[in-house]
Design an enzyme around this catalytic site. Structure first.
Site, mmCIF file in Angstrom:
data_model
loop_
_atom_site.group_PDB
_atom_site.id
_atom_site.type_symbol
_atom_site.label_atom_id
_atom_site.label_comp_id
_atom_site.label_asym_id
_atom_site.label_seq_id
_atom_site.Cartn_x
_atom_site.Cartn_y
_atom_site.Cartn_z
ATOM 1 N N GLU A 110 0.850 -1.193 0.000
ATOM 2 C CA GLU A 110 0.000 0.000 0.000
ATOM 3 C C GLU A 110 0.883 1.238 0.000
ATOM 4 O OE1 GLU A 110 -2.832 -0.278 3.318
ATOM 5 O OE2 GLU A 110 -2.409 -2.430 3.328
ATOM 6 N N LYS A 112 2.190 4.755 1.280
ATOM 7 C CA LYS A 112 2.265 5.375 2.613
ATOM 8 C C LYS A 112 1.966 6.858 2.453
ATOM 9 C CE LYS A 112 5.259 5.660 6.658
ATOM 10 N NZ LYS A 112 5.139 7.107 6.858
ATOM 11 N N ASP A 114 1.270 10.666 3.499
ATOM 12 C CA ASP A 114 1.882 11.513 4.518
ATOM 13 C C ASP A 114 0.830 12.471 5.069
ATOM 14 O OD1 ASP A 114 3.925 12.289 6.104
ATOM 15 O OD2 ASP A 114 4.917 13.567 4.649
ATOM 16 N N TYR A 221 -6.929 2.323 5.935
ATOM 17 C CA TYR A 221 -6.108 1.181 5.533
ATOM 18 C C TYR A 221 -6.044 0.020 6.520
ATOM 19 C CZ TYR A 221 -2.849 3.991 8.343
ATOM 20 O OH TYR A 221 -2.280 4.743 9.333
ATOM 21 N N LYS A 308 10.843 3.499 2.584
ATOM 22 C CA LYS A 308 10.847 4.938 2.337
ATOM 23 C C LYS A 308 11.480 5.255 0.981
ATOM 24 C CE LYS A 308 9.024 6.670 6.112
ATOM 25 N NZ LYS A 308 9.427 7.939 6.637
ATOM 26 N N CYS A 402 31.125 21.846 29.110
ATOM 27 C CA CYS A 402 29.681 21.957 28.936
ATOM 28 C C CYS A 402 29.297 23.392 28.555
ATOM 29 C CB CYS A 402 28.973 21.556 30.232
ATOM 30 S SG CYS A 402 27.177 21.778 30.159
ATOM 31 N N CYS A 405 27.132 24.751 31.902
ATOM 32 C CA CYS A 405 27.665 24.910 33.272
ATOM 33 C C CYS A 405 29.193 24.937 33.308
ATOM 34 C CB CYS A 405 27.121 23.804 34.175
ATOM 35 S SG CYS A 405 27.736 22.166 33.745
ATOM 36 N N CYS A 420 28.268 15.687 29.982
ATOM 37 C CA CYS A 420 28.545 16.599 31.092
ATOM 38 C C CYS A 420 28.259 15.817 32.372
ATOM 39 C CB CYS A 420 27.648 17.832 31.009
ATOM 40 S SG CYS A 420 27.703 18.817 32.528
ATOM 41 N N CYS A 426 23.625 20.982 36.504
ATOM 42 C CA CYS A 426 23.535 21.469 35.120
ATOM 43 C C CYS A 426 22.069 21.644 34.747
ATOM 44 C CB CYS A 426 24.226 20.471 34.187
ATOM 45 S SG CYS A 426 24.286 21.010 32.469
#
Length: 664
Positions: A110, A112, A114, A221, A308, A402, A405, A420, A426
């Site tokens: 079938e 697909k 969107d 479907y 896809k 980081c 922080c 980190c 943080c």
């Protein structure tokens, strides 16, 4: 003819014309004649409210306003699909499923589409409700809005089951999308970006009369329910058409993966002539009994695969690289791009994954890069155009501390990401952990969103998720966009979360590598947080499907004094930290250390109920036969190769009744 009969006849006539026009694309009267009949019906219904019908064609014009969309749990979970991108992926999938089911396998192919996934419920031939996919377990009820979509039948035709759900996509055809954008541009408004997002946004509009103005369509479907009298996916599509649903005609029944690929190759070119957006092909095992045998992983059906189409690609300039800190402390580099149109959206950012990826592609600031959408959803950089690299370009130096922080980053051996380590100091980690805690699959705290969590942390009202239970209405009301009613909803939502079952609380704690499925396994095995806390790495590894990385992470989490204090606070506030007595009453260890394979068709209980009985009584359900299998619960139509393998390995076959006797 009396008034009631006249109203019923008009409704029937309008439904027929509506079906001919919107489903068959074959109108039998003019728009003008249709409008005259609709106005006559509306006038008669206004004069005779005693003949009200919730599914009357007159209600398609909308008018109902929905301020808050109710959350509804799906009776049949809406799974996502695994993706494939090549013939090899499809062949690997076929190899896996052939190990699990007997006999020849046919496939239904079938397109697909969107759009926005939707589940429609019908009872006795009448449309009852529409629910968005949400997180697959529960979604938002959008019945009033979906009622306005002309291709959704409000009353079914012919022969239909007493109750069922039917799944599909709400789509906005290209023609309607372009027309809407022409009108917006004429009115000086911003055009919509793409049909999919516009369709999805339409479902959450508060005024259903606004939805009625949009030329949305619903393509169906998949039928879900009990005792439907349907044996194959291809047959279910035909049944759905006969009931009055709009089912795309492109579906095809094939006998091999090679034929699947022919279908894919044909539609990869032809899809550009379709009236709707489509991004691939869905391949399903056709036989519904084989689908049941194959079952599901934690996220997707084993019997279906999405192929896809090759993603669209564009080139643009990389302006800069920024770094994001996740709730586990993981650092993700993000490419900030010169805005570019890609697959119907404007792309400004793309993930760079980790330092290895940057080094491998040799990505540098001011490079011209090629971008595509992975699975046409998340943009990613796939290559650099070295012919356009500026002179004096310098290699990218990955950050060493980081960005939030300034703590020195660490990289654990064998892992791709930098981290980190400042777990409790943080801010993005603190906010991220609390956002995970309140999320739908975790504590599902109504009235509290991610933005509000950030506001609460930044206002120093909370510093960890246990602090949520100390909040008062007076404390949260001064926050931005927080009225009295919103503050009340937040406090009530936090209070209600104390009833969330232990397995979801365990997931909500945010222990690294402990996802939804692992949390269920641990909760089922240990029954309480205290038992998990006492478990050693060796103990944990002996639990089904718990590996060394998960075990080490669990032990590390409970070794932290800070986490210990937070859990004690949660306990004092009444959060569920053990499996409820009610749930324990239905569980035993009668089948402990025993592995069952369930195969065939059953009479007394369904396959899903059989599996639940095995798990509730301490057993494990496996999808394939091996030397570790204790029993095969064999129903009608069990495949001959499974019987042969069981005999070869000396594994006993027991009937449904014999299994039920085991439990007594």
């Amino acid at each position: 003819m009396n008034i009631k009969e006249h109203i019923q006849n008009l409704r029937h006539e309008l439904r027929t014309h509506n079906y001919n026009y919107y489903v068959l694309d074959n109108p039998t009267i003019s728009d003008y004649e249709f409008d005259i009949k609709l106005k006559e019906l509306q006038a008669l219904e206004a004069q005779h409210p005693e003949f009200f019908d919730a599914n009357s064609p007159s209600l398609r014009v909308g008018g109902e306003v929905t301020k808050n969309f109710n959350t509804i749990v799906h009776e049949h979970r809406m799974y996502s699909l695994d993706n494939s991108y090549s013939l090899e992926d499809l062949q690997d999938w076929e190899t896996r499923i052939k190990k699990l089911v007997d006999g020849e396998i046919q496939y239904t192919c079938e397109l697909k589409y969107d759009g926005a996934s939707i589940s429609l419920t019908y009872e006795n031939g009448n449309f009852v409700r529409a629910v968005t996919r949400g997180d697959g377990v529960q979604g938002d009820e959008v019945t009033a809005n979906v009622k306005t979509i002309r291709s959704v039948p409000l009353q079914l035709k012919g022969n239909y089951p007493a109750k069922f759900d039917i799944r599909g996509e709400i789509v906005l055809p290209w023609e309607g999308f372009h027309k809407m954008n022409e009108e917006r541009l004429e009115n000086g408004e911003e055009p919509y970006r793409n049909p999919r997002n516009t369709a999805s946004g339409s479902l959450k509009l508060q005024d259903s009369s606004e939805v009625a103005k949009r030329p949305l369509e619903c393509l169906l479907y998949n039928i879900k329910g009990h005792n439907l009298g349907i044996t194959t996916q291809f047959e279910s599509l035909e049944r759905a058409r006969l009931m009055g649903f709009k089912v795309p005609s492109a579906s095809k029944l094939v006998n091999s993966i090679e034929e699947v690929l022919e279908f894919v190759n044909y539609w990869d070119k032809e899809r550009h002539h379709l009236p709707y957006e489509t991004d691939g092909v869905v391949v399903k095992v056709n036989d519904l009994q084989q689908q049941e045998e194959l079952g599901y992983t934690a996220k997707a059906p084993r019997w279906a695969m999405a192929y896809k189409f090759k993603a669209e690609q564009v080139s643009t300039i990389l302006n800069s690289i920024s770094y994001q800190v996740g709730r586990t402390g993981a650092i993700t580099p993000v490419a900030n791009l010169k805005p570019v149109e890609l697959a119907g959206t404007t792309v400004k950012r793309a993930s760079l994954h980790n330092s290895d990826q940057i080094e491998k592609l040799d990505i540098r600031i001011n490079d011209t890069v090629f971008v595509e959408k992975g699975g046409e959803i998340i943009p990613k950089i796939i290559a650099v155009d070295f012919s356009k690299r500026p002179e004096h370009s310098a290699p990218t130096q990955y950050i060493s501390e980081c960005p939030e922080c300034k703590t020195q980053l660490v990289r654990i051996e064998g892992e791709a990401k930098h981290y980190c380590p400042n777990y409790n100091g943080c801010n993005p980690q603190i906010i991220g952990r609390i956002q995970h805690f309140i999320s739908r699959k975790a504590m599902d705290i109504e009235g509290l969103g991610g933005e509000t969590v950030a506001l609460l942390v930044n206002a120093n009202l909370i510093s960890n998720y246990s602090d949520l239970y100390t909040l008062t209405k007076e404390e949260v009301m001064p926050l931005e966009r927080m009225a009295e009613k919103s503050a009340e909803n937040l406090i009530n939502g936090v209070e209600a979360s104390k009833q969330i079952p232990f397995e979801r609380v365990l997931f909500a704690l945010g222990i690294r590598f402990v996802g939804e499925t692992v949390a269920k396994k641990l909760a089922k095995h240990y029954k309480s947080i205290d038992a998990i806390k006492k478990a050693s790495i060796d103990d944990l590894v002996n639990v089904d499907e718990i590996g060394i990385k998960i075990a080490e992470s669990v032990v590390d989490f409970f070794a932290s004094e800070e986490n210990e204090l937070i859990i004690e606070k949660l306990r004092n506030f009444g959060v569920q930290l053990e499996v409820s007595a009610e749930k324990l009453a239905n569980q035993t260890n009668k089948l402990e250390h025993q592995v069952f394979v369930v195969s065939g068709v059953f009479e007394t209980v369904s396959r899903a109920e059989l599996k639940k009985l095995i798990e509730d009584n301490g057993g494990k359900v496996s999808s394939s036969i091996s030397s570790k299998t204790s029993y095969i619960v064999a129903g009608d139509k069990m495949g001959p190769s499974k019987k042969e393998k069981a005999e070869k390995l000396g594994i006993p076959l027991i009937s449904e009744q014999e299994f039920l006797q085991l439990l007594q």
